[in-house]
Design a protein around this motif. Structure first.
Motif, PDB file in Angstrom:
ATOM      1  N   TYR A 137       0.840  -1.195   0.000  1.00  0.00           N
ATOM      2  CA  TYR A 137       0.000   0.000   0.000  1.00  0.00           C
ATOM      3  C   TYR A 137       0.875   1.244   0.000  1.00  0.00           C
ATOM      4  O   TYR A 137       2.028   1.226   0.410  1.00  0.00           O
ATOM      5  CB  TYR A 137      -0.977   0.006   1.176  1.00  0.00           C
ATOM      6  CG  TYR A 137      -0.361  -0.022   2.547  1.00  0.00           C
ATOM      7  CD1 TYR A 137      -0.057   1.150   3.226  1.00  0.00           C
ATOM      8  CD2 TYR A 137      -0.109  -1.227   3.188  1.00  0.00           C
ATOM      9  CE1 TYR A 137       0.484   1.122   4.499  1.00  0.00           C
ATOM     10  CE2 TYR A 137       0.436  -1.270   4.461  1.00  0.00           C
ATOM     11  CZ  TYR A 137       0.721  -0.092   5.115  1.00  0.00           C
ATOM     12  OH  TYR A 137       1.261  -0.122   6.376  1.00  0.00           O
ATOM     13  N   LEU A 196      -2.906  -1.617  -2.638  1.00  0.00           N
ATOM     14  CA  LEU A 196      -3.905  -0.825  -1.931  1.00  0.00           C
ATOM     15  C   LEU A 196      -3.497   0.645  -1.964  1.00  0.00           C
ATOM     16  O   LEU A 196      -2.341   0.978  -1.692  1.00  0.00           O
ATOM     17  CB  LEU A 196      -4.019  -1.309  -0.490  1.00  0.00           C
ATOM     18  CG  LEU A 196      -4.260  -2.812  -0.329  1.00  0.00           C
ATOM     19  CD1 LEU A 196      -4.043  -3.235   1.113  1.00  0.00           C
ATOM     20  CD2 LEU A 196      -5.645  -3.177  -0.810  1.00  0.00           C
ATOM     21  N   SER A 197      -4.442   1.495  -2.277  1.00  0.00           N
ATOM     22  CA  SER A 197      -4.171   2.923  -2.395  1.00  0.00           C
ATOM     23  C   SER A 197      -4.477   3.651  -1.092  1.00  0.00           C
ATOM     24  O   SER A 197      -5.557   3.466  -0.506  1.00  0.00           O
ATOM     25  CB  SER A 197      -5.019   3.529  -3.517  1.00  0.00           C
ATOM     26  OG  SER A 197      -4.942   4.939  -3.488  1.00  0.00           O
ATOM     27  N   SER A 251       0.847   5.596  -1.931  1.00  0.00           N
ATOM     28  CA  SER A 251       0.199   6.529  -2.853  1.00  0.00           C
ATOM     29  C   SER A 251       0.039   5.931  -4.241  1.00  0.00           C
ATOM     30  O   SER A 251      -0.892   6.275  -4.967  1.00  0.00           O
ATOM     31  CB  SER A 251       0.978   7.842  -2.917  1.00  0.00           C
ATOM     32  OG  SER A 251       2.286   7.611  -3.399  1.00  0.00           O
ATOM     33  N   THR A 252       0.928   5.042  -4.626  1.00  0.00           N
ATOM     34  CA  THR A 252       0.800   4.329  -5.905  1.00  0.00           C
ATOM     35  C   THR A 252       0.520   2.847  -5.668  1.00  0.00           C
ATOM     36  O   THR A 252       0.931   1.995  -6.451  1.00  0.00           O
ATOM     37  CB  THR A 252       2.075   4.485  -6.761  1.00  0.00           C
ATOM     38  OG1 THR A 252       3.177   3.935  -6.035  1.00  0.00           O
ATOM     39  CG2 THR A 252       2.346   5.931  -7.111  1.00  0.00           C
ATOM     40  N   PHE A 284      -5.290   6.577  -1.000  1.00  0.00           N
ATOM     41  CA  PHE A 284      -6.366   7.514  -1.329  1.00  0.00           C
ATOM     42  C   PHE A 284      -7.743   6.878  -1.376  1.00  0.00           C
ATOM     43  O   PHE A 284      -8.736   7.528  -1.051  1.00  0.00           O
ATOM     44  CB  PHE A 284      -6.068   8.206  -2.662  1.00  0.00           C
ATOM     45  CG  PHE A 284      -4.769   8.952  -2.660  1.00  0.00           C
ATOM     46  CD1 PHE A 284      -4.602  10.101  -1.906  1.00  0.00           C
ATOM     47  CD2 PHE A 284      -3.689   8.482  -3.394  1.00  0.00           C
ATOM     48  CE1 PHE A 284      -3.403  10.775  -1.878  1.00  0.00           C
ATOM     49  CE2 PHE A 284      -2.481   9.151  -3.384  1.00  0.00           C
ATOM     50  CZ  PHE A 284      -2.328  10.301  -2.624  1.00  0.00           C
ATOM     51  N   THR A 285      -7.824   5.613  -1.779  1.00  0.00           N
ATOM     52  CA  THR A 285      -9.144   4.993  -1.946  1.00  0.00           C
ATOM     53  C   THR A 285      -9.416   3.847  -0.974  1.00  0.00           C
ATOM     54  O   THR A 285     -10.570   3.481  -0.795  1.00  0.00           O
ATOM     55  CB  THR A 285      -9.320   4.475  -3.387  1.00  0.00           C
ATOM     56  OG1 THR A 285      -8.293   3.520  -3.669  1.00  0.00           O
ATOM     57  CG2 THR A 285      -9.256   5.618  -4.394  1.00  0.00           C
ATOM     58  N   ASP A 286      -8.394   3.276  -0.360  1.00  0.00           N
ATOM     59  CA  ASP A 286      -8.585   2.141   0.539  1.00  0.00           C
ATOM     60  C   ASP A 286      -8.374   2.490   2.012  1.00  0.00           C
ATOM     61  O   ASP A 286      -8.461   1.609   2.870  1.00  0.00           O
ATOM     62  CB  ASP A 286      -7.652   0.991   0.140  1.00  0.00           C
ATOM     63  CG  ASP A 286      -8.012   0.429  -1.228  1.00  0.00           C
ATOM     64  OD1 ASP A 286      -9.188   0.076  -1.424  1.00  0.00           O
ATOM     65  OD2 ASP A 286      -7.122   0.376  -2.092  1.00  0.00           O
ATOM     66  N   ASN A 320     -10.061   0.640   4.923  1.00  0.00           N
ATOM     67  CA  ASN A 320     -11.401   0.306   4.442  1.00  0.00           C
ATOM     68  C   ASN A 320     -11.266  -0.125   2.982  1.00  0.00           C
ATOM     69  O   ASN A 320     -11.542   0.646   2.072  1.00  0.00           O
ATOM     70  CB  ASN A 320     -12.328   1.509   4.589  1.00  0.00           C
ATOM     71  CG  ASN A 320     -13.754   1.175   4.250  1.00  0.00           C
ATOM     72  OD1 ASN A 320     -14.139   0.009   4.201  1.00  0.00           O
ATOM     73  ND2 ASN A 320     -14.563   2.192   4.000  1.00  0.00           N
ATOM     74  N   GLU A 322      -9.404   5.607   4.954  1.00  0.00           N
ATOM     75  CA  GLU A 322     -10.100   6.844   5.294  1.00  0.00           C
ATOM     76  C   GLU A 322      -9.116   7.731   6.047  1.00  0.00           C
ATOM     77  O   GLU A 322      -8.519   7.300   7.038  1.00  0.00           O
ATOM     78  CB  GLU A 322     -11.320   6.545   6.152  1.00  0.00           C
ATOM     79  CG  GLU A 322     -12.363   5.706   5.429  1.00  0.00           C
ATOM     80  CD  GLU A 322     -13.450   5.178   6.348  1.00  0.00           C
ATOM     81  OE1 GLU A 322     -13.467   5.520   7.551  1.00  0.00           O
ATOM     82  OE2 GLU A 322     -14.280   4.409   5.852  1.00  0.00           O
ATOM     83  N   ALA A 340     -11.500  -1.652  -0.771  1.00  0.00           N
ATOM     84  CA  ALA A 340     -12.540  -1.861  -1.768  1.00  0.00           C
ATOM     85  C   ALA A 340     -12.763  -3.366  -1.950  1.00  0.00           C
ATOM     86  O   ALA A 340     -11.829  -4.166  -1.841  1.00  0.00           O
ATOM     87  CB  ALA A 340     -12.126  -1.222  -3.095  1.00  0.00           C
ATOM     88  N   HIS A 377     -10.587  -5.968  -4.164  1.00  0.00           N
ATOM     89  CA  HIS A 377      -9.314  -6.560  -3.761  1.00  0.00           C
ATOM     90  C   HIS A 377      -9.430  -8.031  -3.360  1.00  0.00           C
ATOM     91  O   HIS A 377      -8.428  -8.745  -3.323  1.00  0.00           O
ATOM     92  CB  HIS A 377      -8.683  -5.763  -2.621  1.00  0.00           C
ATOM     93  CG  HIS A 377      -8.306  -4.372  -3.007  1.00  0.00           C
ATOM     94  ND1 HIS A 377      -7.435  -4.086  -4.035  1.00  0.00           N
ATOM     95  CD2 HIS A 377      -8.703  -3.177  -2.506  1.00  0.00           C
ATOM     96  CE1 HIS A 377      -7.299  -2.779  -4.140  1.00  0.00           C
ATOM     97  NE2 HIS A 377      -8.063  -2.209  -3.232  1.00  0.00           N
TER      98      HIS A 377
END
Length: 189
Positions: free
Chosen positions: A111, A141-142, A113-114, A144-146, A154, A148, A156, A159
């Motif tokens: 995990y 895992l990002s 940023s990229t 930004f999206t995985d 959290n 909070e 997606a 995965h």
């Protein structure tokens, strides 16, 4: 009945406020639902490893780390990307051992940023040197999206497919490599 493989989910960070325990627990929950191996979280923080080469090597954490890794048939590394690579503490933990890693399989859940992809790619070169067969499927895992607020994991739903495919590969390769380790152990005796 065949004995189940013993698999370690290695947490690659020891920083305060780290999120690797959350990711590791998620990996373990998915893995335990499969009932195809014995999975356990291996937290390098618990071993209090000194920096390699700075002591005489007799600290109890080093022997315990070696014993733990030696007892496992394969691994899932939970790897976070710091400054385009994986953590120094993970590199230190890996470098404390040699033979305990040989002829075992590993998957990577990364995990950042990229998605931690750069950290995973750096780790693959180290795996090759240590005779660790890393599998192709690699859940990324990002932040930004995985996560909070970058702190609460959290993931997606998407995965789950990659997690199970990665675990399929790690288990198959670990099973295939086990006879090599038995053969080497017998040759040493």
């Amino acid at each position: 009945m065949e004995n189940k493989l013993n698999m370690g989910i290695i947490l690659g960070s020891t920083r305060d406020a780290r999120v690797s325990p959350q990711v590791g627990e998620w990996v373990k929950e998915i893995a335990d639902e499969r009932d195809d191996a014995n999975y356990e979280i291996v937290d390098i923080l618990e071993y209090q490893l000194p920096f390699l080469g700075t002591t005489d090597g007799t600290e109890p954490g080093i022997a315990a780390w070696n014993e733990k890794i030696d007892s496992l048939d394969g691994f899932v590394f939970v790897v976070q990307e710091y400054n385009h690579s994986y953590t120094g503490v993970l590199k230190n933990a890996i470098d404390h051992l040699r033979e305990a890693w040989h002829d075992k399989a590993a998957g990577i859940v990364s995990y950042g940023s990229t998605g931690g992809a750069r950290a995973a790619e750096h780790l693959r070169g180290v795996f090759a040197e240590l005779k660790i067969a890393d599998v192709r499927v690699h859940p990324t895992l990002s932040l930004f999206t995985d996560f909070e607020n970058f702190t609460t994991f959290n993931p997606a739903e998407l995965h789950l497919v990659n997690m199970n495919a990665m675990l399929d590969q790690v288990n198959a390769w670990s099973k295939a490599l086990k006879p090599l380790r038995v053969k080497e152990e017998e040759a040493v005796k």
